[in-house]
Design a protein around this motif. Sequence first.
Motif, PDB file in Angstrom:
ATOM      1  N   ASP A  26     123.286 -68.270   8.026  1.00 52.89           N
ATOM      2  CA  ASP A  26     122.346 -68.991   8.768  1.00 52.89           C
ATOM      3  C   ASP A  26     122.153 -68.366  10.203  1.00 52.89           C
ATOM      4  OD1 ASP A  26     121.872 -70.597   6.623  1.00 52.89           O
ATOM      5  OD2 ASP A  26     123.388 -71.965   7.315  1.00 52.89           O
ATOM      6  N   GLU A  27     123.060 -67.913  10.726  1.00 57.04           N
ATOM      7  CA  GLU A  27     123.326 -67.330  12.182  1.00 57.04           C
ATOM      8  C   GLU A  27     122.058 -65.920  12.027  1.00 57.04           C
ATOM      9  OE1 GLU A  27     126.905 -66.362  13.809  1.00 57.04           O
ATOM     10  OE2 GLU A  27     127.261 -68.485  14.150  1.00 57.04           O
ATOM     11  N   ALA A  28     122.256 -65.297  11.222  1.00 57.27           N
ATOM     12  CA  ALA A  28     121.230 -63.993  11.063  1.00 57.27           C
ATOM     13  C   ALA A  28     119.851 -64.429  10.819  1.00 57.27           C
ATOM     14  CB  ALA A  28     121.790 -63.046   9.760  1.00 57.27           C
ATOM     15  N   ILE A  29     119.560 -65.619  10.056  1.00 58.87           N
ATOM     16  CA  ILE A  29     118.176 -65.968   9.824  1.00 58.87           C
ATOM     17  C   ILE A  29     117.697 -66.421  11.027  1.00 58.87           C
ATOM     18  CG2 ILE A  29     116.897 -67.575   8.499  1.00 58.87           C
ATOM     19  CD1 ILE A  29     118.653 -67.004   6.140  1.00 58.87           C
ATOM     20  N   ALA A  30     118.484 -67.297  11.830  1.00 59.30           N
ATOM     21  CA  ALA A  30     117.971 -67.988  13.187  1.00 59.30           C
ATOM     22  C   ALA A  30     117.644 -66.992  13.934  1.00 59.30           C
ATOM     23  CB  ALA A  30     118.949 -68.692  13.472  1.00 59.30           C
ATOM     24  N   ALA A  31     118.501 -65.955  14.308  1.00 63.30           N
ATOM     25  CA  ALA A  31     118.396 -64.950  15.111  1.00 63.30           C
ATOM     26  C   ALA A  31     117.208 -64.013  14.895  1.00 63.30           C
ATOM     27  CB  ALA A  31     119.617 -64.006  15.107  1.00 63.30           C
ATOM     28  N   ASP A  37     109.517 -59.967  19.543  1.00 58.96           N
ATOM     29  CA  ASP A  37     108.757 -58.734  19.257  1.00 58.96           C
ATOM     30  C   ASP A  37     109.468 -57.807  18.470  1.00 58.96           C
ATOM     31  OD1 ASP A  37     110.576 -57.529  21.203  1.00 58.96           O
ATOM     32  OD2 ASP A  37     109.278 -58.037  22.665  1.00 58.96           O
ATOM     33  N   LEU A  38     108.976 -56.777  18.156  1.00 55.50           N
ATOM     34  CA  LEU A  38     109.443 -55.600  17.290  1.00 55.50           C
ATOM     35  C   LEU A  38     110.713 -54.915  17.709  1.00 55.50           C
ATOM     36  CD1 LEU A  38     106.027 -53.947  15.762  1.00 55.50           C
ATOM     37  CD2 LEU A  38     107.812 -55.695  14.529  1.00 55.50           C
ATOM     38  N   ASP A  39     110.781 -54.705  19.050  1.00 50.15           N
ATOM     39  CA  ASP A  39     112.038 -54.259  19.533  1.00 50.15           C
ATOM     40  C   ASP A  39     113.071 -55.238  19.630  1.00 50.15           C
ATOM     41  OD1 ASP A  39     110.551 -51.799  20.462  1.00 50.15           O
ATOM     42  OD2 ASP A  39     110.020 -52.902  22.509  1.00 50.15           O
ATOM     43  N   ALA A  40     112.779 -56.481  19.954  1.00 52.87           N
ATOM     44  CA  ALA A  40     113.979 -57.456  19.675  1.00 52.87           C
ATOM     45  C   ALA A  40     114.389 -57.449  18.232  1.00 52.87           C
ATOM     46  CB  ALA A  40     113.407 -59.145  20.105  1.00 52.87           C
ATOM     47  N   LEU A  41     113.403 -57.387  17.254  1.00 50.94           N
ATOM     48  CA  LEU A  41     113.858 -57.520  15.728  1.00 50.94           C
ATOM     49  C   LEU A  41     114.686 -56.066  15.384  1.00 50.94           C
ATOM     50  CD1 LEU A  41     113.376 -59.159  13.249  1.00 50.94           C
ATOM     51  CD2 LEU A  41     111.284 -57.778  12.737  1.00 50.94           C
ATOM     52  N   ARG A  42     114.784 -55.192  15.900  1.00 47.16           N
ATOM     53  CA  ARG A  42     115.372 -53.893  15.837  1.00 47.16           C
ATOM     54  C   ARG A  42     116.912 -54.267  16.141  1.00 47.16           C
ATOM     55  NH1 ARG A  42     110.400 -51.112  16.820  1.00 47.16           N
ATOM     56  NH2 ARG A  42     110.701 -51.023  18.512  1.00 47.16           N
ATOM     57  N   GLU A  43     116.908 -54.847  17.323  1.00 47.55           N
ATOM     58  CA  GLU A  43     118.235 -55.152  17.890  1.00 47.55           C
ATOM     59  C   GLU A  43     118.951 -56.263  16.851  1.00 47.55           C
ATOM     60  OE1 GLU A  43     117.994 -56.480  21.826  1.00 47.55           O
ATOM     61  OE2 GLU A  43     116.978 -54.525  22.603  1.00 47.55           O
ATOM     62  N   VAL A  44     118.129 -57.162  16.454  1.00 50.43           N
ATOM     63  CA  VAL A  44     118.715 -58.208  15.595  1.00 50.43           C
ATOM     64  C   VAL A  44     119.035 -57.505  14.037  1.00 50.43           C
ATOM     65  CG1 VAL A  44     118.336 -60.338  14.101  1.00 50.43           C
ATOM     66  CG2 VAL A  44     117.343 -60.253  16.495  1.00 50.43           C
ATOM     67  N   LYS A  45     118.249 -56.662  13.738  1.00 52.52           N
ATOM     68  CA  LYS A  45     118.620 -55.831  12.417  1.00 52.52           C
ATOM     69  C   LYS A  45     119.750 -55.097  12.478  1.00 52.52           C
ATOM     70  CE  LYS A  45     116.800 -52.599   9.312  1.00 52.52           C
ATOM     71  NZ  LYS A  45     115.567 -51.696   9.040  1.00 52.52           N
ATOM     72  N   ALA A  47     122.494 -55.974  14.748  1.00 51.17           N
ATOM     73  CA  ALA A  47     123.468 -56.689  14.775  1.00 51.17           C
ATOM     74  C   ALA A  47     123.907 -57.512  13.410  1.00 51.17           C
ATOM     75  CB  ALA A  47     123.248 -57.772  15.881  1.00 51.17           C
ATOM     76  N   HIS A  48     122.771 -57.950  12.575  1.00 49.42           N
ATOM     77  CA  HIS A  48     123.206 -58.676  11.331  1.00 49.42           C
ATOM     78  C   HIS A  48     123.059 -57.837  10.039  1.00 49.42           C
ATOM     79  CE1 HIS A  48     123.441 -62.277  13.663  1.00 49.42           C
ATOM     80  NE2 HIS A  48     122.775 -61.774  14.525  1.00 49.42           N
ATOM     81  N   THR A  49     122.595 -56.608  10.050  1.00 46.46           N
ATOM     82  CA  THR A  49     122.454 -56.057   8.823  1.00 46.46           C
ATOM     83  C   THR A  49     123.203 -54.629   8.831  1.00 46.46           C
ATOM     84  OG1 THR A  49     120.509 -55.137   9.029  1.00 46.46           O
ATOM     85  CG2 THR A  49     120.423 -56.950   7.953  1.00 46.46           C
ATOM     86  N   GLY A  50     123.740 -54.137  10.015  1.00 44.01           N
ATOM     87  CA  GLY A  50     124.337 -52.768  10.183  1.00 44.01           C
ATOM     88  C   GLY A  50     125.571 -52.920   9.773  1.00 44.01           C
ATOM     89  N   ASP A  51     126.244 -51.769   9.627  1.00 41.41           N
ATOM     90  CA  ASP A  51     127.617 -51.485   9.218  1.00 41.41           C
ATOM     91  C   ASP A  51     128.923 -52.389   9.875  1.00 41.41           C
ATOM     92  OD1 ASP A  51     126.535 -49.601   7.449  1.00 41.41           O
ATOM     93  OD2 ASP A  51     127.072 -47.928   8.757  1.00 41.41           O
ATOM     94  N   ASN A  85     117.805 -60.068   4.503  1.00 38.62           N
ATOM     95  CA  ASN A  85     117.042 -59.155   4.375  1.00 38.62           C
ATOM     96  C   ASN A  85     115.615 -59.527   3.985  1.00 38.62           C
ATOM     97  OD1 ASN A  85     118.631 -56.744   4.889  1.00 38.62           O
ATOM     98  ND2 ASN A  85     119.618 -56.723   2.753  1.00 38.62           N
ATOM     99  N   GLN A  86     115.530 -60.465   3.357  1.00 36.73           N
ATOM    100  CA  GLN A  86     114.048 -61.150   2.745  1.00 36.73           C
ATOM    101  C   GLN A  86     113.500 -61.503   4.278  1.00 36.73           C
ATOM    102  OE1 GLN A  86     114.114 -63.759  -0.330  1.00 36.73           O
ATOM    103  NE2 GLN A  86     111.836 -64.204  -0.379  1.00 36.73           N
ATOM    104  N   ALA A  87     114.242 -62.335   4.962  1.00 34.18           N
ATOM    105  CA  ALA A  87     114.081 -63.077   6.080  1.00 34.18           C
ATOM    106  C   ALA A  87     113.533 -61.827   7.278  1.00 34.18           C
ATOM    107  CB  ALA A  87     115.017 -63.885   6.799  1.00 34.18           C
ATOM    108  N   LEU A  88     114.284 -60.953   7.177  1.00 30.25           N
ATOM    109  CA  LEU A  88     113.919 -59.735   8.175  1.00 30.25           C
ATOM    110  C   LEU A  88     112.591 -59.052   7.812  1.00 30.25           C
ATOM    111  CD1 LEU A  88     115.073 -58.164  10.673  1.00 30.25           C
ATOM    112  CD2 LEU A  88     116.182 -56.557   8.636  1.00 30.25           C
ATOM    113  N   LYS A  89     112.518 -58.899   6.246  1.00 34.13           N
ATOM    114  CA  LYS A  89     111.088 -58.176   6.014  1.00 34.13           C
ATOM    115  C   LYS A  89     109.812 -59.166   6.237  1.00 34.13           C
ATOM    116  CE  LYS A  89     108.723 -56.685   2.046  1.00 34.13           C
ATOM    117  NZ  LYS A  89     108.840 -56.382   0.597  1.00 34.13           N
ATOM    118  N   LYS A  90     110.066 -60.361   6.156  1.00 31.79           N
ATOM    119  CA  LYS A  90     109.015 -61.378   6.380  1.00 31.79           C
ATOM    120  C   LYS A  90     108.541 -61.490   7.878  1.00 31.79           C
ATOM    121  CE  LYS A  90     107.689 -66.257   5.724  1.00 31.79           C
ATOM    122  NZ  LYS A  90     108.266 -67.478   5.427  1.00 31.79           N
ATOM    123  N   ARG A  91     109.782 -61.622   8.858  1.00 27.91           N
ATOM    124  CA  ARG A  91     109.431 -61.710  10.103  1.00 27.91           C
ATOM    125  C   ARG A  91     108.949 -60.313  10.935  1.00 27.91           C
ATOM    126  NH1 ARG A  91     107.701 -64.463  13.976  1.00 27.91           N
ATOM    127  NH2 ARG A  91     108.559 -64.258  16.072  1.00 27.91           N
TER     128      ARG A  91
END
Length: 375
Positions: A26-31, A37-45, A47-51, A85-91
């Motif tokens: 839920d925290e990842a989806i909320a973030a 914008d796309l720059d902020a989304l790259r940072e979220v990606k 933080a929540h899908t990285g190693d 990952n699905q929420a990330l793709k949609k956003r």
Amino acid sequence: MSAPNKSYDPVEVEALKPEEVERMRDEAIAAIAAAGDLDALREVKTAHTGDRSPLALANREIGALPPQAKAEAGKRVGQARGAVNQALKKRQEELEAERDARVLVEEAVDVTLPYDRRPAGARHPMTTFADRIADVFVALGYQVVEGPEVEAEWFNFDALNFPPDHPAREMQDTFFVRRDGQAKDEESGVVLRTHTSPSQIRSMIDREPPVYVICPGRVYRTDELDATHTPVFTQVELLAVDEGLTMADLKGTLDHMVQALFGEGMTTRLRPNFFPFTEPSAEMDMVCYVCRGESVGNPDRPCRTCSSEGWIELGGCGMVNPRVLRACGVDTDKYSGFAFGFGIERMLMFRHNIEDMRDIVEGDVRFTLPFGMEI
């Protein structure tokens, strides 16, 4: 990473508890949803899908579970990561669509606005016409050569067989360049060239025959600026030195030139004259390109261009004087040559019915623009 432990109770693994996995999801989806914008989304990606993301670290703990507990924990974590990952793709799709729509608005071009607020430029017709003349002779195998505009008197007069008392060597015809310590200008031995013939002299000195060159450039004479004269004008001269050249070769070259510049059917004629640097010498005329000679003796069809004479004078020509060849070290027993020259301004005035030479040199853009880029 710890080794499998069958007696280890998976409920006590904090990161793999159902409520903990749901919290991380839920925290990842909320973030992701909060990314503006796309720059902020790259940072979220990252933080929540990285190693080093919480769900990735929880996934590593599955290996420490007993075999009977791995499947359930793996399914739970896998579903959470899939939802992220699905929420990330949609956003990302939403943000890319917003960006494209914004670009269409911010970078839109109003095609109804006036396009000609800054007028289109144009080459000066003198430049274009000089290039066209050069192209005619380059196609025949001639080379374009240039020389200094401040020239030694030897190149400008002596090597061209001008006697010491020739009127052209006086200040009323020639600009002399005074050197320091000289009492009189004409004693300097340096002039602003009065023709481009010094370039021909330099070409014969620097090259072994055969020599085929064309010499365009500015020249200077002490003329007053009026409708037909200017103290600075552009001249083009041609020189050919080879074995067996005759006046017939000169005539054929002249005919080819006027046909290339003024159209098919144009011819030239030669009238006897005298120049120090050619022998025999002639004035070169071309048939009037307007009336083609039909106005001669025809009062019903007068021609302003040639004054109903049928011919237009272009310049001087002739066979190169052997004295000039010998001054340049050319063997006159083996080689002969021909040369001609004319003012480009005069040719341009003929070609386009320009009545005042001052229009050519004064730099008024209203004169240049009608010619565009080509003539």
